[in-house]
Each structure stands twice: as C-alpha cells, then as structure tokens.
Design a protein around this motif. Structure first.
Motif, PDB file in Angstrom:
ATOM      1  N   SER A 137       0.829  -1.214   0.000  1.00 46.26           N
ATOM      2  CA  SER A 137       0.000   0.000   0.000  1.00 46.26           C
ATOM      3  C   SER A 137       0.862   1.262   0.000  1.00 46.26           C
ATOM      4  O   SER A 137       0.369   2.345  -0.314  1.00 46.26           O
ATOM      5  CB  SER A 137      -0.949   0.001   1.198  1.00 46.26           C
ATOM      6  N   ALA A 138       2.138   1.135   0.361  1.00 44.93           N
ATOM      7  CA  ALA A 138       3.045   2.282   0.399  1.00 44.93           C
ATOM      8  C   ALA A 138       3.895   2.410  -0.868  1.00 44.93           C
ATOM      9  O   ALA A 138       4.740   3.295  -0.949  1.00 44.93           O
ATOM     10  CB  ALA A 138       3.953   2.178   1.622  1.00 44.93           C
ATOM     11  N   TYR A 139       3.702   1.528  -1.847  1.00 43.84           N
ATOM     12  CA  TYR A 139       4.430   1.650  -3.112  1.00 43.84           C
ATOM     13  C   TYR A 139       4.071   2.983  -3.742  1.00 43.84           C
ATOM     14  O   TYR A 139       2.953   3.460  -3.566  1.00 43.84           O
ATOM     15  CB  TYR A 139       4.026   0.522  -4.073  1.00 43.84           C
ATOM     16  N   PRO A 140       4.963   3.611  -4.443  1.00 40.92           N
ATOM     17  CA  PRO A 140       6.249   3.158  -4.938  1.00 40.92           C
ATOM     18  C   PRO A 140       7.439   3.564  -4.065  1.00 40.92           C
ATOM     19  O   PRO A 140       8.517   3.863  -4.576  1.00 40.92           O
ATOM     20  CB  PRO A 140       6.333   3.807  -6.302  1.00 40.92           C
ATOM     21  N   ALA A 141       7.277   3.590  -2.782  1.00 44.90           N
ATOM     22  CA  ALA A 141       8.388   3.950  -1.887  1.00 44.90           C
ATOM     23  C   ALA A 141       9.573   3.013  -2.098  1.00 44.90           C
ATOM     24  O   ALA A 141       9.418   1.880  -2.537  1.00 44.90           O
ATOM     25  CB  ALA A 141       7.922   3.881  -0.436  1.00 44.90           C
ATOM     26  N   LYS A 142      10.749   3.500  -1.753  1.00 48.02           N
ATOM     27  CA  LYS A 142      11.975   2.712  -1.886  1.00 48.02           C
ATOM     28  C   LYS A 142      12.133   1.768  -0.693  1.00 48.02           C
ATOM     29  O   LYS A 142      11.480   1.933   0.343  1.00 48.02           O
ATOM     30  CB  LYS A 142      13.174   3.640  -1.973  1.00 48.02           C
ATOM     31  N   HIS A 143      13.024   0.810  -0.862  1.00 50.47           N
ATOM     32  CA  HIS A 143      13.237  -0.242   0.137  1.00 50.47           C
ATOM     33  C   HIS A 143      13.397   0.335   1.546  1.00 50.47           C
ATOM     34  O   HIS A 143      12.661  -0.037   2.459  1.00 50.47           O
ATOM     35  CB  HIS A 143      14.478  -1.071  -0.246  1.00 50.47           C
ATOM     36  N   MET A 144      14.351   1.227   1.734  1.00 50.79           N
ATOM     37  CA  MET A 144      14.617   1.727   3.081  1.00 50.79           C
ATOM     38  C   MET A 144      13.501   2.633   3.604  1.00 50.79           C
ATOM     39  O   MET A 144      13.305   2.735   4.807  1.00 50.79           O
ATOM     40  CB  MET A 144      15.979   2.435   3.140  1.00 50.79           C
ATOM     41  N   GLU A 145      12.757   3.259   2.723  1.00 51.54           N
ATOM     42  CA  GLU A 145      11.581   4.038   3.146  1.00 51.54           C
ATOM     43  C   GLU A 145      10.513   3.091   3.704  1.00 51.54           C
ATOM     44  O   GLU A 145       9.864   3.397   4.703  1.00 51.54           O
ATOM     45  CB  GLU A 145      11.021   4.844   1.984  1.00 51.54           C
ATOM     46  N   LEU A 146      10.360   1.940   3.067  1.00 49.34           N
ATOM     47  CA  LEU A 146       9.390   0.947   3.531  1.00 49.34           C
ATOM     48  C   LEU A 146       9.819   0.352   4.872  1.00 49.34           C
ATOM     49  O   LEU A 146       8.998   0.154   5.765  1.00 49.34           O
ATOM     50  CB  LEU A 146       9.210  -0.143   2.475  1.00 49.34           C
ATOM     51  N   VAL A 147      11.111   0.086   5.009  1.00 52.73           N
ATOM     52  CA  VAL A 147      11.645  -0.420   6.273  1.00 52.73           C
ATOM     53  C   VAL A 147      11.388   0.609   7.379  1.00 52.73           C
ATOM     54  O   VAL A 147      10.908   0.263   8.462  1.00 52.73           O
ATOM     55  CB  VAL A 147      13.153  -0.751   6.154  1.00 52.73           C
ATOM     56  N   ALA A 148      11.683   1.870   7.096  1.00 55.22           N
ATOM     57  CA  ALA A 148      11.473   2.932   8.085  1.00 55.22           C
ATOM     58  C   ALA A 148      10.007   3.049   8.478  1.00 55.22           C
ATOM     59  O   ALA A 148       9.691   3.265   9.658  1.00 55.22           O
ATOM     60  CB  ALA A 148      11.996   4.259   7.541  1.00 55.22           C
ATOM     61  N   MET A 149       9.104   2.885   7.528  1.00 57.42           N
ATOM     62  CA  MET A 149       7.666   2.951   7.816  1.00 57.42           C
ATOM     63  C   MET A 149       7.269   1.850   8.801  1.00 57.42           C
ATOM     64  O   MET A 149       6.559   2.112   9.774  1.00 57.42           O
ATOM     65  CB  MET A 149       6.869   2.830   6.513  1.00 57.42           C
ATOM     66  N   LEU A 150       7.731   0.632   8.567  1.00 54.88           N
ATOM     67  CA  LEU A 150       7.391  -0.466   9.474  1.00 54.88           C
ATOM     68  C   LEU A 150       7.987  -0.236  10.865  1.00 54.88           C
ATOM     69  O   LEU A 150       7.340  -0.513  11.877  1.00 54.88           O
ATOM     70  CB  LEU A 150       7.872  -1.804   8.908  1.00 54.88           C
ATOM     71  N   LYS A 151       9.180   0.289  10.918  1.00 58.91           N
ATOM     72  CA  LYS A 151       9.834   0.560  12.195  1.00 58.91           C
ATOM     73  C   LYS A 151       9.146   1.714  12.934  1.00 58.91           C
ATOM     74  O   LYS A 151       8.821   1.595  14.118  1.00 58.91           O
ATOM     75  CB  LYS A 151      11.308   0.889  11.969  1.00 58.91           C
TER      76      LYS A 151
ATOM     77  N   MET B 107       8.363  -2.102  14.604  1.00 59.02           N
ATOM     78  CA  MET B 107       9.041  -3.329  14.201  1.00 59.02           C
ATOM     79  C   MET B 107      10.556  -3.131  14.264  1.00 59.02           C
ATOM     80  O   MET B 107      11.058  -2.038  13.985  1.00 59.02           O
ATOM     81  CB  MET B 107       8.602  -3.698  12.780  1.00 59.02           C
ATOM     82  N   GLY B 108      11.268  -4.170  14.622  1.00 62.50           N
ATOM     83  CA  GLY B 108      12.723  -4.126  14.614  1.00 62.50           C
ATOM     84  C   GLY B 108      13.255  -4.078  13.196  1.00 62.50           C
ATOM     85  O   GLY B 108      12.575  -4.486  12.240  1.00 62.50           O
ATOM     86  N   HIS B 109      14.485  -3.588  13.051  1.00 64.76           N
ATOM     87  CA  HIS B 109      15.066  -3.416  11.716  1.00 64.76           C
ATOM     88  C   HIS B 109      15.148  -4.726  10.930  1.00 64.76           C
ATOM     89  O   HIS B 109      14.778  -4.766   9.759  1.00 64.76           O
ATOM     90  CB  HIS B 109      16.456  -2.784  11.820  1.00 64.76           C
TER      91      HIS B 109
ATOM     92  N   HIS C 175      13.433  -7.535  11.193  1.00 64.78           N
ATOM     93  CA  HIS C 175      12.113  -8.028  10.809  1.00 64.78           C
ATOM     94  C   HIS C 175      11.518  -7.174   9.690  1.00 64.78           C
ATOM     95  O   HIS C 175      10.972  -7.697   8.719  1.00 64.78           O
ATOM     96  CB  HIS C 175      11.178  -8.059  12.019  1.00 64.78           C
ATOM     97  N   ALA C 176      11.616  -5.849   9.832  1.00 65.61           N
ATOM     98  CA  ALA C 176      11.089  -4.955   8.801  1.00 65.61           C
ATOM     99  C   ALA C 176      11.804  -5.187   7.474  1.00 65.61           C
ATOM    100  O   ALA C 176      11.163  -5.274   6.416  1.00 65.61           O
ATOM    101  CB  ALA C 176      11.231  -3.505   9.248  1.00 65.61           C
ATOM    102  N   ASN C 177      13.113  -5.308   7.524  1.00 63.80           N
ATOM    103  CA  ASN C 177      13.894  -5.526   6.314  1.00 63.80           C
ATOM    104  C   ASN C 177      13.521  -6.852   5.654  1.00 63.80           C
ATOM    105  O   ASN C 177      13.429  -6.937   4.422  1.00 63.80           O
ATOM    106  CB  ASN C 177      15.386  -5.483   6.641  1.00 63.80           C
ATOM    107  N   ALA C 178      13.294  -7.887   6.443  1.00 65.51           N
ATOM    108  CA  ALA C 178      12.929  -9.197   5.890  1.00 65.51           C
ATOM    109  C   ALA C 178      11.597  -9.125   5.148  1.00 65.51           C
ATOM    110  O   ALA C 178      11.466  -9.665   4.041  1.00 65.51           O
ATOM    111  CB  ALA C 178      12.859 -10.239   7.002  1.00 65.51           C
ATOM    112  N   ILE C 179      10.614  -8.464   5.739  1.00 65.49           N
ATOM    113  CA  ILE C 179       9.301  -8.352   5.081  1.00 65.49           C
ATOM    114  C   ILE C 179       9.417  -7.553   3.787  1.00 65.49           C
ATOM    115  O   ILE C 179       8.891  -7.958   2.746  1.00 65.49           O
ATOM    116  CB  ILE C 179       8.270  -7.716   6.033  1.00 65.49           C
ATOM    117  N   VAL C 180      10.100  -6.422   3.848  1.00 64.24           N
ATOM    118  CA  VAL C 180      10.241  -5.583   2.660  1.00 64.24           C
ATOM    119  C   VAL C 180      11.007  -6.319   1.568  1.00 64.24           C
ATOM    120  O   VAL C 180      10.568  -6.349   0.407  1.00 64.24           O
ATOM    121  CB  VAL C 180      10.919  -4.243   3.014  1.00 64.24           C
ATOM    122  N   ALA C 181      12.123  -6.935   1.897  1.00 63.24           N
ATOM    123  CA  ALA C 181      12.924  -7.639   0.899  1.00 63.24           C
ATOM    124  C   ALA C 181      12.125  -8.757   0.233  1.00 63.24           C
ATOM    125  O   ALA C 181      12.143  -8.905  -0.996  1.00 63.24           O
ATOM    126  CB  ALA C 181      14.190  -8.208   1.541  1.00 63.24           C
TER     127      ALA C 181
END
Length: 70
Positions: A33-47, A52-54, A56-62
C-alpha cells in the motif's frame, strides 16, 4: 528428501507473526500500500509506525519486493 526450512527473509516470518501478532500477508499488504516507496523508506515505515525491529522490517520488505519484481 529436500529441506523444507525457509531460507532468506522468509526464515524470520514465524517469529515476526508471533512477536507482532499479525500474519505476514497483512504486513505485505501494508508494504504494498506504500508503493512506490523505496526499500529503506518501507523499512522505516514499518519501524516508525509499527514498532518493528530493523531485521524483521527488512525481511518483510525484501521478500515482498522480490515477490513483486517482474
């Protein structure tokens, strides 16, 4: 017999579901739902928005970005 243990980002999924109380499909929908955000923007949103921890957030985004890659 092949090893059925999840590899890569998916190996985090059981602990993510247990810790945050939501299925991975919900987290993936939130990322999408947050597309077209970049990878690290999506990680930051989850955190920032979901505590969410870094890792875990990175795993979901990746995993989500890889699944959606054409």
């Amino acid at each position: 017999m092949a090893d059925q243990t999840p590899k890569g980002p998916a190996s985090y999924f059981p602990s993510i579901e247990k810790k945050y109380g939501r299925p991975i499909s919900e987290w993936q929908a939130l990322v999408r739902s947050a597309y077209p955000a970049k990878h690290m923007e999506l990680v930051a949103m989850l955190k920032d928005e979901h505590g969410m921890g870094h890792g875990h957030a990175n795993a979901i985004v990746a995993h989500t970005l890889a699944a959606d890659r054409p």
